[in-house]
Design a protein around this motif. Structure first.
Motif, mmCIF file in Angstrom:
data_model
loop_
_atom_site.group_PDB
_atom_site.id
_atom_site.type_symbol
_atom_site.label_atom_id
_atom_site.label_comp_id
_atom_site.label_asym_id
_atom_site.label_seq_id
_atom_site.Cartn_x
_atom_site.Cartn_y
_atom_site.Cartn_z
ATOM 1 N N LEU A 31 0.838 -1.219 -0.052
ATOM 2 C CA LEU A 31 0.064 0.003 -0.034
ATOM 3 C C LEU A 31 0.770 1.236 -0.077
ATOM 4 O O LEU A 31 1.755 1.206 0.638
ATOM 5 N N PRO A 32 0.439 2.358 -0.663
ATOM 6 C CA PRO A 32 1.163 3.549 -0.442
ATOM 7 C C PRO A 32 0.766 4.299 0.834
ATOM 8 O O PRO A 32 -0.264 4.090 1.359
ATOM 9 N N ASP A 33 1.586 5.370 1.042
ATOM 10 C CA ASP A 33 1.347 6.054 2.277
ATOM 11 C C ASP A 33 0.172 6.857 2.397
ATOM 12 O O ASP A 33 -0.424 7.403 3.241
ATOM 13 N N ASN A 34 -0.635 7.222 0.967
ATOM 14 C CA ASN A 34 -1.602 8.169 1.073
ATOM 15 C C ASN A 34 -2.875 7.391 1.246
ATOM 16 O O ASN A 34 -4.038 7.920 1.087
ATOM 17 N N ASP A 35 -2.976 6.124 1.546
ATOM 18 C CA ASP A 35 -4.275 5.309 1.780
ATOM 19 C C ASP A 35 -4.472 5.607 3.030
ATOM 20 O O ASP A 35 -3.729 5.184 4.053
ATOM 21 N N ASP A 36 -5.917 5.352 3.257
ATOM 22 C CA ASP A 36 -6.509 5.318 4.632
ATOM 23 C C ASP A 36 -6.540 3.956 5.200
ATOM 24 O O ASP A 36 -7.683 3.253 4.839
ATOM 25 N N ILE A 37 -5.953 3.548 5.803
ATOM 26 C CA ILE A 37 -6.120 2.173 6.243
ATOM 27 C C ILE A 37 -7.312 1.779 7.284
ATOM 28 O O ILE A 37 -7.959 0.877 7.024
ATOM 29 N N PRO A 38 -7.625 2.443 8.271
ATOM 30 C CA PRO A 38 -9.071 2.003 8.972
ATOM 31 C C PRO A 38 -10.177 2.301 8.135
ATOM 32 O O PRO A 38 -10.974 1.494 8.462
ATOM 33 N N ALA A 39 -10.110 3.028 6.974
ATOM 34 C CA ALA A 39 -11.263 3.116 6.130
ATOM 35 C C ALA A 39 -11.508 1.918 5.214
ATOM 36 O O ALA A 39 -12.440 1.237 5.037
ATOM 37 N N ALA A 40 -9.993 1.517 4.993
ATOM 38 C CA ALA A 40 -9.967 0.337 3.920
ATOM 39 C C ALA A 40 -10.494 -0.884 4.854
ATOM 40 O O ALA A 40 -10.916 -1.950 4.360
ATOM 41 N N ALA A 41 -10.129 -0.940 6.028
ATOM 42 C CA ALA A 41 -10.455 -2.216 6.792
ATOM 43 C C ALA A 41 -11.929 -2.376 6.991
ATOM 44 O O ALA A 41 -12.292 -3.502 7.256
ATOM 45 N N GLY A 42 -12.443 -1.010 7.244
ATOM 46 C CA GLY A 42 -13.922 -0.939 7.694
ATOM 47 C C GLY A 42 -14.795 -1.648 6.347
ATOM 48 O O GLY A 42 -15.494 -2.256 6.384
ATOM 49 N N ARG A 43 -13.997 -1.343 5.111
ATOM 50 C CA ARG A 43 -14.638 -1.733 3.839
ATOM 51 C C ARG A 43 -14.653 -3.186 3.767
ATOM 52 O O ARG A 43 -15.581 -4.071 3.484
ATOM 53 N N VAL A 44 -13.440 -3.825 4.351
ATOM 54 C CA VAL A 44 -13.054 -5.152 4.076
ATOM 55 C C VAL A 44 -14.165 -5.849 4.950
ATOM 56 O O VAL A 44 -14.435 -6.875 4.657
ATOM 57 N N TYR A 72 4.939 5.372 17.660
ATOM 58 C CA TYR A 72 5.261 4.682 16.301
ATOM 59 C C TYR A 72 3.868 4.243 15.687
ATOM 60 O O TYR A 72 3.365 4.250 14.510
ATOM 61 N N VAL A 73 3.030 3.088 16.533
ATOM 62 C CA VAL A 73 1.769 2.711 15.979
ATOM 63 C C VAL A 73 0.794 3.759 15.748
ATOM 64 O O VAL A 73 0.033 3.779 14.625
ATOM 65 N N GLU A 74 0.809 4.849 16.542
ATOM 66 C CA GLU A 74 -0.264 5.977 16.219
ATOM 67 C C GLU A 74 0.048 6.535 14.841
ATOM 68 O O GLU A 74 -0.659 7.103 14.109
ATOM 69 N N SER A 75 1.282 6.816 14.523
ATOM 70 C CA SER A 75 1.879 7.527 13.423
ATOM 71 C C SER A 75 1.502 6.740 12.144
ATOM 72 O O SER A 75 1.229 7.320 11.023
ATOM 73 N N GLN A 76 1.697 5.373 12.375
ATOM 74 C CA GLN A 76 1.265 4.415 11.235
ATOM 75 C C GLN A 76 -0.136 4.440 10.721
ATOM 76 O O GLN A 76 -0.470 4.372 9.641
ATOM 77 N N ILE A 77 -0.951 4.323 11.991
ATOM 78 C CA ILE A 77 -2.332 4.224 11.678
ATOM 79 C C ILE A 77 -3.102 5.418 11.287
ATOM 80 O O ILE A 77 -3.968 5.248 10.307
ATOM 81 N N ASN A 78 -2.271 6.555 11.300
ATOM 82 C CA ASN A 78 -2.955 7.746 10.883
ATOM 83 C C ASN A 78 -2.106 8.430 9.537
ATOM 84 O O ASN A 78 -2.640 9.307 9.168
ATOM 85 N N THR A 79 -1.259 7.638 9.093
ATOM 86 C CA THR A 79 -0.719 7.884 7.779
ATOM 87 C C THR A 79 -1.702 7.800 6.632
ATOM 88 O O THR A 79 -2.405 6.847 6.751
ATOM 89 N N GLY A 80 -1.985 8.802 5.933
ATOM 90 C CA GLY A 80 -2.998 8.742 4.882
ATOM 91 C C GLY A 80 -4.361 9.094 5.394
ATOM 92 O O GLY A 80 -5.300 9.296 4.580
ATOM 93 N N ARG A 81 -4.470 9.611 6.529
ATOM 94 C CA ARG A 81 -5.804 10.091 6.914
ATOM 95 C C ARG A 81 -5.949 11.518 7.160
ATOM 96 O O ARG A 81 -4.720 12.086 7.439
ATOM 97 N N SER A 82 -7.134 12.024 6.937
ATOM 98 C CA SER A 82 -7.215 13.432 7.003
ATOM 99 C C SER A 82 -7.704 14.051 8.393
ATOM 100 O O SER A 82 -7.433 15.001 8.803
ATOM 101 N N GLN A 83 -7.913 12.844 9.267
ATOM 102 C CA GLN A 83 -8.517 13.208 10.584
ATOM 103 C C GLN A 83 -7.634 11.998 11.552
ATOM 104 O O GLN A 83 -7.507 10.903 10.987
ATOM 105 N N THR A 84 -7.382 12.291 12.826
ATOM 106 C CA THR A 84 -6.780 11.478 13.643
ATOM 107 C C THR A 84 -7.682 10.339 14.135
ATOM 108 O O THR A 84 -8.596 10.682 14.393
ATOM 109 N N PHE A 85 -7.061 9.186 13.918
ATOM 110 C CA PHE A 85 -8.034 8.019 14.218
ATOM 111 C C PHE A 85 -7.985 8.093 15.787
ATOM 112 O O PHE A 85 -7.329 8.508 16.545
ATOM 113 N N THR A 86 -9.119 7.511 16.382
ATOM 114 C CA THR A 86 -9.504 7.457 17.960
ATOM 115 C C THR A 86 -8.314 7.257 18.768
ATOM 116 O O THR A 86 -7.583 6.063 18.320
#
Length: 461
Positions: free
Chosen positions: A266-279, A418-432
């Protein structure tokens, strides 16, 4: 240059390893290509031959309630974590685990532990190859008419027993393996992504057609009533919750291998939490579609669905299709859809070991696929008669162990920053902010719980 788990700047061998660099690493072409590939990895035989049976056994809607809860929990913890871990390290489990432990001075230990989910993926793929051989034979047989040729359930059972015996289906099994390996040889964008862009729409469209057909059959309404009824007694039964947990856990493919390796592309501009929700959403829709087809179809004959696994797909459903109007057409649609779902899962399982050979031995894509193909050919031919026991051992021990190890590496060994920075990479808003505590104190213990319950109950997935 990446930051390590403590925030210090360093070069990670998981991201840059020999000539297998980030610049040469294959990737998905677009966001939906990745999402469809992940959906394909999640949608498999568990959705089709296990989920409807458990809905039937554990009280319909009484089972769906805990199932939805566990899908939400695992989808928004384990799935997000594995995708993010893979993308962060740009590698498979071996180098990802090595990277995490390397920040504590134990890189070699991490790499050694990383081989557990890789070996699990390969072993699971080999077992799945046997099943795909069965499906391919029945799919072709649906077109030719031989799949529905037996006159009664006894003959259907005898035919399946002969096929599922030692060395009983060599030709079709080899053909299924070749199809999967050829797709994998084309790589991520031109192989896995393009294949899933065809297979996943085919699966959902064909099962929707089956659902519409079944809805117009006399007696189908009784099946719908059962699916959506809530029995307080069944809801209060611990078994309902245990097997709903197992179904959700294994259906979402958290095992420290396939989801992690897909995330690494995955590239860094993809929103992973959103993708996981769709999956998670589409995997649940797939399971519900299977239940909405199979349970009402059984209800049209007055039969109760209490037999899951291969027996449902290769004995009871073909016998049922033969008794229904237009049964041969229904069989074609069903087995084409099942083959699409199964093949998408198969290529996901093989990808982790193939990528590991590329990373560790610095071989080309086709050579790596060839090595895995030879191993898979030999072993899968030899385990045809024991494939059920083979898969049980993997689902009870290796899959939850791999998921738990990946969770511990990412959520516990790596730092909070580290974890929070990776989760929020590619997101427009900070994940919970609740994400990491839930992962550490709920998801990781759940992985251990799944392992323990599987051992005690002989499998819950």
């Amino acid at each position: 240059m990446p930051t390590d788990c403590s925030g210090a700047v360093m070069q990670c061998s998981g991201r840059i390893s020999g000539d297998f660099t980030m610049n040469k690493r294959d990737s998905f072409n677009n966001r939906w290509g990745f999402i469809l590939a992940c959906i394909g990895s999640a949608v498999g035989m568990g959705n089709i031959w296990m989920f409807p049976t458990r809905v039937s056994i554990y009280g319909g809607g009484s089972y769906l309630i805990p199932y939805f809860i566990f899908v939400a929990l695992i989808g928004f913890t384990g799935v997000i974590g594995e995708m993010s871990f893979g993308r962060a390290t740009r590698s498979g489990p071996v180098d990802a685990f090595g990277y995490a432990c390397g920040t504590k001075g134990r890189k070699k230990l991490g790499e050694l532990l990383g081989y557990i989910p890789v070996a699990g993926a390969l072993a699971m793929a080999i077992g799945y190859t046997v099943v795909m051989g069965w499906i391919l034979k029945y799919m072709v047989g649906a077109f030719t008419g031989t799949a529905l040729a037996p006159s009664d359930a006894g003959e259907f059972s005898a035919r399946f027993g002969s096929m599922a015996s030692a060395f009983g289906n060599n030709t079709w099994q080899i053909a299924a393996l070749v199809i999967g390996i050829v797709i994998l040889m084309f790589g991520i964008g031109r192989g896995i992504e393009k294949a899933n862009k065809v297979m996943m729409p085919v699966f959902f469209i064909l099962f929707a057609i089956l659902g519409i057909y079944v809805a117009f059959q006399p007696g189908a309404i009784d099946g719908y009533r059962y699916i959506f009824r809530v029995d307080p007694k069944a809801l209060a039964d611990p078994s309902t919750w245990i097997f709903a947990l197992g179904q959700a856990f294994f259906s979402l493919s958290v095992a420290g291998n396939g989801t992690l390796i897909y995330g690494s592309y995955l590239p860094d501009n993809d929103d992973i939490p959103a993708a996981a929700g769709r999956v998670a959403l589409f995997d649940t829709i797939a399971a519900l579609l299977a239940a909405l087809v199979i349970i009402p179809a059984m209800a049209t004959t007055g039969a109760q669905l209490n037999q899951g696994g291969p027996g449902l797909m290769f004995i009871y459903l073909p016998a049922l299709f033969k008794s229904m109007p237009g049964g041969y057409i229904i069989a074609v649609i069903f087995f084409v859809a099942v083959f699409s779902a199964g093949l998408s899962s198969l290529i996901n399982l093989y990808e982790a070991p193939i990528a590991t050979i590329q990373e560790k031995l610095h071989l080309g894509r086709k050579a790596s696929c060839g090595i895995i193909a030879v191993i898979a050919l030999i072993v899968s031919i030899c385990i045809q008669g024991i494939v059920s026991d083979w898969m049980d051992v993997l689902s009870i021990y290796i899959c939850p162990l791999g998921a738990g190890l990946a969770g511990i590496m990412f959520f516990w060994v790596c730092s909070k920053q580290y974890v929070e920075s990776q989760i929020n990479t590619g997101r427009s808003q900070t994940f919970t902010k609740a994400f990491l505590p839930v992962c550490r104190y709920i998801y990781c213990p759940v992985c251990i719980l799944v392992l323990i319950l599987g051992i005690l109950l002989g499998g819950i997935g």
